[in-house]
Design an enzyme around this catalytic site. Structure first.
Site, PDB file in Angstrom:
ATOM      1  N   ARG A  32       0.691  -0.980   0.097  1.00 53.92           N
ATOM      2  CA  ARG A  32      -0.102  -0.137  -0.123  1.00 53.92           C
ATOM      3  C   ARG A  32       0.996   1.199   0.046  1.00 53.92           C
ATOM      4  O   ARG A  32       0.330   2.638  -0.423  1.00 53.92           O
ATOM      5  CB  ARG A  32      -1.208   0.153   0.951  1.00 53.92           C
ATOM      6  CG  ARG A  32      -1.464  -0.839   0.963  1.00 53.92           C
ATOM      7  CD  ARG A  32      -3.048  -1.013   2.148  1.00 53.92           C
ATOM      8  NE  ARG A  32      -4.059  -1.799   2.391  1.00 53.92           N
ATOM      9  CZ  ARG A  32      -5.335  -2.503   2.420  1.00 53.92           C
ATOM     10  NH1 ARG A  32      -5.813  -1.255   3.336  1.00 53.92           N
ATOM     11  NH2 ARG A  32      -6.515  -3.524   2.071  1.00 53.92           N
ATOM     12  N   ASP A 136     -16.032   8.979   8.862  1.00 57.89           N
ATOM     13  CA  ASP A 136     -14.355   8.093   7.715  1.00 57.89           C
ATOM     14  C   ASP A 136     -13.340   9.167   8.051  1.00 57.89           C
ATOM     15  O   ASP A 136     -13.179  10.225   8.177  1.00 57.89           O
ATOM     16  CB  ASP A 136     -14.375   8.044   6.899  1.00 57.89           C
ATOM     17  CG  ASP A 136     -13.757   6.302   6.869  1.00 57.89           C
ATOM     18  OD1 ASP A 136     -14.868   4.880   6.987  1.00 57.89           O
ATOM     19  OD2 ASP A 136     -12.666   5.763   6.610  1.00 57.89           O
TER      20      ASP A 136
END
Length: 268
Positions: A32, A136
């Protein structure tokens, strides 16, 4: 990525987000963050670690790269069935016309929109003050969530009537209609930092989030949820999560569904 690099990255991730990155997650972290190294034209993780210490603006990219955003419309369907079959009739009978639901890890928006689609037919805006807060940590997914635009294949598991009622075609994509989008309010929030909302909430969804935290962090978050839930509120967590040995503030009343524990009340 050296062991020193990985130790720095997981300590930073824990301090910033509470997310625990065990050794088995090393490959995921590598893959990632490689995207960030390529975007910044860096050749090593040690260079990137130094950059993180110097450039505060990189922190949001770092967090966005590490957070997991697996979601779907009506994921874990039993929660939405419970919402429709048990909570809707109960809420319709009460005097207060105010309803507040919080999706605390909303990712790209499928969860809060699923909540809105479940509740919208029963609570007209003329008679009810219904709002769904969706938060979020990841700013990238929040941008997608607020747009409410999804590939058509994400609707494949929805009943055709539901997809037709709440989605419209837009340039080969499917967009959530305003009747649903107008019920949901998106905000960026780190669960480890201060929470600006006041509550009380009638229901809080925190599904498949606790699994990334250690027990002390879980306890803090669950305690704060209890403070924001009404005594008659409900907490929904993920299918692989539990509050056992984490909190004495809640009673389990269904499959990963909890109610606040109130002195003198017996749940059935």
């Amino acid at each position: 990525m050296t062991q020193k690099d990985f130790e720095f990255i997981r300590e930073l991730a824990y301090n910033q987000t509470g997310i625990v990155l065990p050794e088995r997650k090393r490959h995921m972290v590598y893959s990632r963050l490689c995207r960030r190294l390529r975007a910044l034209r860096m050749c090593s993780f040690s260079e990137y670690c130094g950059y993180l210490q110097q450039e505060q603006d990189e922190m949001s990219h770092f967090i966005n790269a590490l957070t997991t955003n697996l979601t779907a419309f009506f994921r874990e369907k039993h929660h939405f069935h419970y919402l429709r079959d048990h909570l809707v009739p109960k809420w319709q009978q009460r005097r207060s016309r105010r309803l507040r639901v919080w999706s605390s890890a909303c990712s790209t928006g499928e969860e809060p929109y699923s909540i809105a689609m479940t509740l919208e037919p029963f609570f007209s805006r003329i008679q009810w003050d219904l709002k769904i807060l969706a938060t979020d940590l990841d700013t990238n997914v929040l941008t997608k969530a607020e747009a409410g635009i999804y590939p058509p294949e994400t609707l494949e598991n929805l009943p055709p009537a539901l997809a037709e009622q709440y989605f419209s075609a837009q340039g080969g994509m499917a967009r959530v209609k305003e009747s649903v989008r107008d019920l949901v309010f998106f905000r960026q929030l780190n669960l480890l930092e201060s929470w600006p909302m006041q509550g009380p909430f009638d229901a809080i969804f925190c599904r498949n989030v606790l699994i990334y935290f250690d027990n002390p962090t879980k306890k803090k978050i669950i305690h704060k949820f209890r403070q924001l839930l009404s005594d008659d509120g409900y907490l929904f967590i993920g299918h692989s999560e539990t509050l056992h040995l984490i909190s004495d503030d809640f009673d389990l009343i269904g499959q990963t569904i909890y109610k606040p524990r109130v002195a003198g009340r017996t749940e059935t």
